[in-house]
Motif scaffolding. Structure first.
Motif, PDB file in Angstrom:
ATOM      1  N   PHE A 171       0.851  -1.191   0.000  1.00  0.00           N
ATOM      2  CA  PHE A 171       0.000   0.000   0.000  1.00  0.00           C
ATOM      3  C   PHE A 171       0.883   1.236   0.000  1.00  0.00           C
ATOM      4  CE2 PHE A 171      -2.961  -3.187   1.086  1.00  0.00           C
ATOM      5  CZ  PHE A 171      -4.236  -2.691   0.924  1.00  0.00           C
ATOM      6  N   GLN A 172       0.546   2.181  -0.869  1.00  0.00           N
ATOM      7  CA  GLN A 172       1.224   3.474  -0.913  1.00  0.00           C
ATOM      8  C   GLN A 172       0.159   4.539  -0.690  1.00  0.00           C
ATOM      9  OE1 GLN A 172       4.625   3.906  -1.331  1.00  0.00           O
ATOM     10  NE2 GLN A 172       4.282   6.075  -0.892  1.00  0.00           N
ATOM     11  N   GLU A 173       0.249   5.243   0.436  1.00  0.00           N
ATOM     12  CA  GLU A 173      -0.776   6.214   0.802  1.00  0.00           C
ATOM     13  C   GLU A 173      -0.229   7.639   0.729  1.00  0.00           C
ATOM     14  OE1 GLU A 173      -3.252   4.733   4.266  1.00  0.00           O
ATOM     15  OE2 GLU A 173      -1.612   3.276   4.352  1.00  0.00           O
ATOM     16  N   GLY A 174      -1.150   8.595   0.600  1.00  0.00           N
ATOM     17  CA  GLY A 174      -0.780  10.000   0.654  1.00  0.00           C
ATOM     18  C   GLY A 174      -0.467  10.648  -0.680  1.00  0.00           C
ATOM     19  N   GLY A 175      -0.815  10.021  -1.790  1.00  0.00           N
ATOM     20  CA  GLY A 175      -0.564  10.619  -3.095  1.00  0.00           C
ATOM     21  C   GLY A 175      -1.682  10.308  -4.066  1.00  0.00           C
ATOM     22  N   ALA A 176      -2.443  11.313  -4.471  1.00  0.00           N
ATOM     23  CA  ALA A 176      -3.548  11.115  -5.414  1.00  0.00           C
ATOM     24  C   ALA A 176      -3.011  10.794  -6.799  1.00  0.00           C
ATOM     25  CB  ALA A 176      -4.416  12.370  -5.475  1.00  0.00           C
ATOM     26  N   VAL A 177      -3.690   9.930  -7.500  1.00  0.00           N
ATOM     27  CA  VAL A 177      -3.323   9.626  -8.878  1.00  0.00           C
ATOM     28  C   VAL A 177      -3.651  10.825  -9.764  1.00  0.00           C
ATOM     29  CG1 VAL A 177      -3.876   8.184 -10.887  1.00  0.00           C
ATOM     30  CG2 VAL A 177      -3.543   7.139  -8.630  1.00  0.00           C
ATOM     31  N   THR A 178      -2.670  11.277 -10.510  1.00  0.00           N
ATOM     32  CA  THR A 178      -2.832  12.437 -11.387  1.00  0.00           C
ATOM     33  C   THR A 178      -2.837  12.083 -12.862  1.00  0.00           C
ATOM     34  OG1 THR A 178      -0.433  12.797 -11.298  1.00  0.00           O
ATOM     35  CG2 THR A 178      -1.810  14.025  -9.723  1.00  0.00           C
ATOM     36  N   ARG A 179      -2.252  10.937 -13.200  1.00  0.00           N
ATOM     37  CA  ARG A 179      -2.180  10.574 -14.620  1.00  0.00           C
ATOM     38  C   ARG A 179      -2.177   9.064 -14.765  1.00  0.00           C
ATOM     39  NH1 ARG A 179       1.773   9.610 -18.666  1.00  0.00           N
ATOM     40  NH2 ARG A 179       1.121  10.378 -20.728  1.00  0.00           N
ATOM     41  N   LEU A 180      -2.961   8.610 -15.734  1.00  0.00           N
ATOM     42  CA  LEU A 180      -3.039   7.195 -16.066  1.00  0.00           C
ATOM     43  C   LEU A 180      -2.904   7.055 -17.574  1.00  0.00           C
ATOM     44  CD1 LEU A 180      -3.762   4.227 -15.216  1.00  0.00           C
ATOM     45  CD2 LEU A 180      -6.157   4.848 -15.611  1.00  0.00           C
ATOM     46  N   ALA A 181      -1.930   6.283 -18.021  1.00  0.00           N
ATOM     47  CA  ALA A 181      -1.709   6.120 -19.454  1.00  0.00           C
ATOM     48  C   ALA A 181      -1.185   4.724 -19.734  1.00  0.00           C
ATOM     49  CB  ALA A 181      -0.716   7.165 -19.967  1.00  0.00           C
ATOM     50  N   ARG A 182      -1.488   4.219 -20.923  1.00  0.00           N
ATOM     51  CA  ARG A 182      -1.063   2.861 -21.287  1.00  0.00           C
ATOM     52  C   ARG A 182      -0.160   2.910 -22.511  1.00  0.00           C
ATOM     53  NH1 ARG A 182      -2.771  -2.001 -23.862  1.00  0.00           N
ATOM     54  NH2 ARG A 182      -2.553  -3.812 -22.490  1.00  0.00           N
ATOM     55  N   LYS A 183       0.957   2.198 -22.422  1.00  0.00           N
ATOM     56  CA  LYS A 183       1.894   2.157 -23.536  1.00  0.00           C
ATOM     57  C   LYS A 183       2.666   0.850 -23.484  1.00  0.00           C
ATOM     58  CE  LYS A 183       5.706   4.713 -25.696  1.00  0.00           C
ATOM     59  NZ  LYS A 183       6.603   5.912 -25.585  1.00  0.00           N
ATOM     60  N   GLY A 184       2.747   0.194 -24.647  1.00  0.00           N
ATOM     61  CA  GLY A 184       3.534  -1.033 -24.727  1.00  0.00           C
ATOM     62  C   GLY A 184       3.076  -2.134 -23.808  1.00  0.00           C
ATOM     63  N   GLY A 185       1.764  -2.226 -23.566  1.00  0.00           N
ATOM     64  CA  GLY A 185       1.229  -3.286 -22.722  1.00  0.00           C
ATOM     65  C   GLY A 185       1.325  -3.036 -21.234  1.00  0.00           C
ATOM     66  N   LEU A 186       1.780  -1.852 -20.831  1.00  0.00           N
ATOM     67  CA  LEU A 186       1.878  -1.508 -19.420  1.00  0.00           C
ATOM     68  C   LEU A 186       1.109  -0.220 -19.133  1.00  0.00           C
ATOM     69  CD1 LEU A 186       5.637  -2.094 -18.460  1.00  0.00           C
ATOM     70  CD2 LEU A 186       3.667  -3.422 -17.662  1.00  0.00           C
ATOM     71  N   TRP A 187       0.498  -0.202 -17.978  1.00  0.00           N
ATOM     72  CA  TRP A 187      -0.095   1.031 -17.478  1.00  0.00           C
ATOM     73  C   TRP A 187       0.954   1.799 -16.673  1.00  0.00           C
ATOM     74  CZ3 TRP A 187      -4.538   3.007 -19.005  1.00  0.00           C
ATOM     75  CH2 TRP A 187      -5.526   2.164 -19.520  1.00  0.00           C
TER      76      TRP A 187
END
Length: 382
Positions: A171-187
């Motif tokens: 678990f990693q807490e204290g940081g909101a996700v700001t960007r989600l992108a997919r490239k080359g089969g990985l998010w």
């Protein structure tokens, strides 16, 4: 910050509420490496501050198969998470105050019976009083689901978290996700605290912020952040065991073993999502108090000691979004539980794991597909 070579996750779960923790647990049980990213801390909003109702009673018919399956998990919750989560099964009851309300409840039972479900049953005035001796004299019957009950939300969410961690999740807490992108089969997932993480699969369980994740992959949804309110009384002598609701009013009413009484049911304050807080609407709090005054005369001298609200995601059709993305591979959604997702947490985590590991699940989730909103918009525009 990046995922280290020693822990390269198979799945990133966005959101550390009950549904995110449940997904992490069920995936970990199947041997996958899971990283949960939580913008605040686990159980910060809806999953830590809701009423804790564990109910099949009154479910939208699309949710009933999931709710029944989840109840089976609740009745052996200690086996799943090594903690009983404060779960007690004394039934849930929906009271009728008028003949018209009684007819509504009869119609509900007939509808469920036609679908093959028998967990809801009608009781008359006498049995209602044997179950809830303190109920007001004017109440004439009720709908009962005897296997239902309640648990402690914060404790439950942390039990799922602990068991997931014991099985290898991080678990990693204290940081909101700001960007989600997919490239080359990985998010690639970036967070506000400078983190960057990669995994082949992502689960969007971001609660009242999940629409912002979905929008990044071309799946805008009409999610509304809401703030269901609760209040709790000072201790009073024990007088009730089941959880009680009402047919014609908004109510969720239960007494804890220590004597305090929790009063809720979904009346709303104001969700200030961008400031990460909720405001109470005391005019609505008073409506809840009035309902208790009318239905439980013995409570008229009770003292309210605290009121609060969490931030929850509500969908226009009042049912959640569960299932794969319609625009991107290896992205799965689990959000929008519309202030009644607590009981579904154990099974929806399992469903999410089914979809990721097996490509399918044995429960009917078509009504919860994210594409239903775009389909409705297209129909309305035609």
């Amino acid at each position: 910050m990046t995922a280290t070579a020693s822990f390269s996750p198979d799945v990133i779960v966005i959101g550390g509420g009950l549904h995110g923790c449940s997904a992490a647990l069920h995936l970990s049980m199947r041997g996958l490496r899971v990283l949960v990213l939580e913008k605040d801390h686990v159980a910060r909003h809806a999953s830590g501050v809701n009423a804790g109702g564990v109910r099949q009673l009154g479910r939208h018919v699309a949710e009933v198969p999931l709710s029944v399956a989840s109840m089976a998990l609740w009745h052996r919750i200690r086996d799943l998470v090594d903690d009983d989560c404060g779960f007690e099964s004394h039934g849930q009851i929906k009271v009728a105050e008028t003949e018209a309300e009684l007819e509504t409840l009869h119609a509900r039972v007939a509808e469920l019976n036609a679908l093959g479900f028998t967990h809801e049953e009608m009781v008359g005035r006498d049995e209602l009083r044997s179950l809830v001796p303190a109920i007001a004299d004017h109440c004439i019957g009720a709908l009962v689901s005897r296997g239902d009950g309640a648990a402690i939300p914060f404790r439950t969410t942390f039990a799922f978290r602990r068991k997931a961690i014991a099985l290898g999740a991080r678990f990693q807490e204290g940081g909101a996700v700001t960007r989600l992108a997919r490239k080359g089969g990985l998010w690639s997932v970036e967070t506000a605290d400078g983190g960057r993480y990669e995994a082949p699969v992502v689960v969007n369980a971001a609660g009242a912020w999940a629409d912002r994740i979905a929008a990044q992959v071309g799946e805008p949804v009409p999610l509304e952040p809401v703030a269901p309110m609760l209040m709790i009384t000072a201790r009073v002598a024990p007088f009730i065991k089941p959880v009680v609701g009402a047919t014609g009013r908004t109510l969720s009413f239960k007494q804890f073993p220590n004597g305090t009484v929790l009063i809720g049911g979904g009346l709303l304050g104001r969700a200030v999502r961008d400031e990460n807080r909720a405001e109470l609407d005391f005019s609505q709090v008073s409506v809840n108090a009035r309902t208790v005054w009318d239905l439980f005369p013995c409570m008229r001298g009770a003292t309210i000691v605290r009121s609060w609200a969490g931030i929850e995601a509500r969908m226009p059709d009042q049912i959640p979004v569960i299932g794969p993305s319609g625009t991107e591979p290896d992205l799965y959604h689990s959000f929008g539980f519309s202030a009644h997702g607590f009981q579904l947490g154990p099974i929806v985590g399992r469903i999410t794991a089914d979809l990721i590991t097996d490509g399918a699940t044995d429960l009917p989730i078509a009504p919860f597909r994210i594409g239903r909103f775009a389909e409705a918009a297209t129909r309305n525009a035609a």
